[in-house]
Design an enzyme around this catalytic site. Structure first.
Site, short mmCIF file in Angstrom:
data_model
loop_
_atom_site.label_atom_id
_atom_site.label_comp_id
_atom_site.label_asym_id
_atom_site.label_seq_id
_atom_site.Cartn_x
_atom_site.Cartn_y
_atom_site.Cartn_z
CG HIS A 1 -1.04 1.51 -3.70
ND1 HIS A 1 -1.82 0.92 -2.85
CD2 HIS A 1 -0.08 -0.13 -4.16
CE1 HIS A 1 -2.51 -0.37 -3.47
NE2 HIS A 1 -1.72 -0.54 -3.87
CG ASP B 1 -2.41 0.39 0.73
OD1 ASP B 1 -2.24 1.64 0.58
OD2 ASP B 1 -3.43 0.08 1.06
#
Ligand code: NAG
Ligand code: NAG
Ligand code: NAG
Length: 405
Positions: A245, A222
């Site tokens: 991310h 993430d």
């Protein structure tokens, strides 16, 4: 006789001065193995760790909780302050979380430092969250009202804290959370989890000020760093990010009454193989929209390597499978302003290298694009930028792709 008495008295005075100040150069050490910790990797050591912490916390000066080399199973713990001195936690061993989630009933974190003024977590040790044993139990990626699995390390209401040198591996949820804390530095850390592990954000900051994340390597499933509501004066510098991310502001606009994000500087970072590079994400509105703001953000001197959305503002953020209903919701009212993207270069894995997708209800103001050079991974094909609801801004220097502002 008198001089002997005098020097004896002198010694006594010095000794008590040392004892009071605990500043005689010798650090008082609280070794967890002296409190019953065992390194068989199977026995829960939480009682021994908390006992060592409690004694260190009551000591003046600069006491140290020491975790020597070895393999320590540790059930969830709270290291609570306030403490008398400045407490150091020196980890050389591998501290492992229990597998699965059963041991975490009633806990939101694995290791929680709470209410402390003056803390250093250091050493070459590792905090292994053993996330692989529980990622399949995390339903947050598709269930908005999920119960999140525990984060690995939390600083809660902590002031003047440094995390230096340690490794955080395979958290069950976020790796490091900084919440309600001030004057925090996280440096020289290594944070690792596989690129497909759910919600394993590297460092998540919220409700905190004067936080620095520097000279660290973060690769997760993430955000490498996420800067959430109520963050102010945050610096991210010298961070290599990927997989993951990217480095994100947000998500914002989810909870009514949430606080703003003010003054963030991301500089001298390398972002590689990630879904996003630098990102600002806000949810669409709802029955009780959150009208927070993000302003005073600088993203500078950043190299992108095969990043899918190198520069992105996304005011329609929604990561759930149920998101197809999202377009029925009113647009975001989160206000994004005074955001500078400067000297950002490298390779985009998609053609849209710059995407500034702001809200019709709250257009972005005061954006700057300067010295942007983002080439498409396929040679000979140009990159493009896309703008929506950008109310104004300035551009300068090299602009590849050409600006849409
Ligand atoms: C970690 O630090 C300890 C104590 O300083 C040292 O004895 C040990 O060799 C170090 N381990 C590694 C892998 O560098
Ligand atoms: C943090 O604690 C250290 C050690 O006690 C001290 O020297 C330093 O001034 C403190 N810094 C802040 C910002 O309070
Ligand atoms: C940039 O970050 C790297 C570590 O990633 C560091 O070695 C270097 O000194 C930093 N440069 C500046 C100008 O801060």
């Amino acid at each position: 006789m008198t001089s002997l008495l005098l020097s004896a008295m002198n010694l006594l005075i010095m000794a008590s001065w040392c004892w009071l100040q605990a500043s005689c150069g010798r650090q008082v050490v609280f070794d967890v193995t002296d409190f019953g910790a065992v390194t068989d990797g199977e026995t829960d050591n939480s009682k021994a760790f908390v006992r060592a912490w409690t004694e260190a916390c009551a000591a003046a000066g600069r006491p140290a909780v020491v975790v020597p080399s070895g393999d320590y199973l540790l059930h969830p713990v709270v290291f609570r302050g306030p403490c008398r001195g400045y407490v150091e936690v020196r980890v050389a061993g591998v501290v492992r979380a229990p597998a699965g989630l059963d041991a975490f009933r009633g806990y939101h974190e694995w290791i929680n430092f709470a209410g402390i003024d003056g803390l250093l977590v250091t050493g070459n040790g590792t905090f292994d969250g053993r996330g692989a044993s529980s990622w399949h139990l995390n339903d947050c990626p598709w269930k908005p009202d999920c119960i999140p699995p525990p984060s690995s390390i939390k600083l809660a209401r902590v002031r003047n804290a440094t995390i230096d040198g340690v490794t955080s591996l395979d958290s069950k949820f976020f790796h490091v959370v900084v919440a309600g804390s001030h004057d925090v530095e996280i440096r020289h850390v290594s944070i690792r989890a596989p690129g497909d592990s759910p919600n394993t954000d590297g460092v998540h900051i919220q409700g905190s000020s004067n936080v620095r994340v520097t000279d660290s390597a973060v690769g997760t499933g993430d955000d490498c760093v996420s800067v959430g509501p109520g963050s102010a004066d945050v610096t991210v510098s010298g961070v290599s990010c990927g997989p993951g991310h990217g480095i994100s502001v947000g998500s914002l606009g989810r909870r009514p009454g949430e606080a703003d994000v003010r003054r963030l500087r991301v500089s001298n970072c390398t972002i590689a193989g990630t879904a996003n590079g630098v990102r600002i994400k806000t949810w669409r509105g709802g029955p009780r929209p959150a009208s927070s703001a993000a302003s005073g953000l600088v993203f500078e001197d950043i190299v992108m390597r095969r990043v899918r959305n190198p520069i992105i503002i996304d005011q329609e953020y929604c990561p759930y499978i149920s998101c197809h209903h999202q377009s029925e919701r009113p647009p975001s009212v989160v206000k994004i302003s005074d955001v500078k993207f400067r000297n950002i270069r490298g390779v985009s894995a998609t053609q849209v290298a710059v995407k500034l997708s702001c809200s019709a209800a709250s257009p972005c103001r005061g954006l700057e694009l300067r010295d942007i050079d983002l080439r498409y991974v396929r040679r000979g094909v140009a990159t493009v930028s896309r703008c929506a609801n950008v109310a104004g801004g300035v551009t300068g220097g090299t602009l590849v792709p050409p600006s849409c502002i």
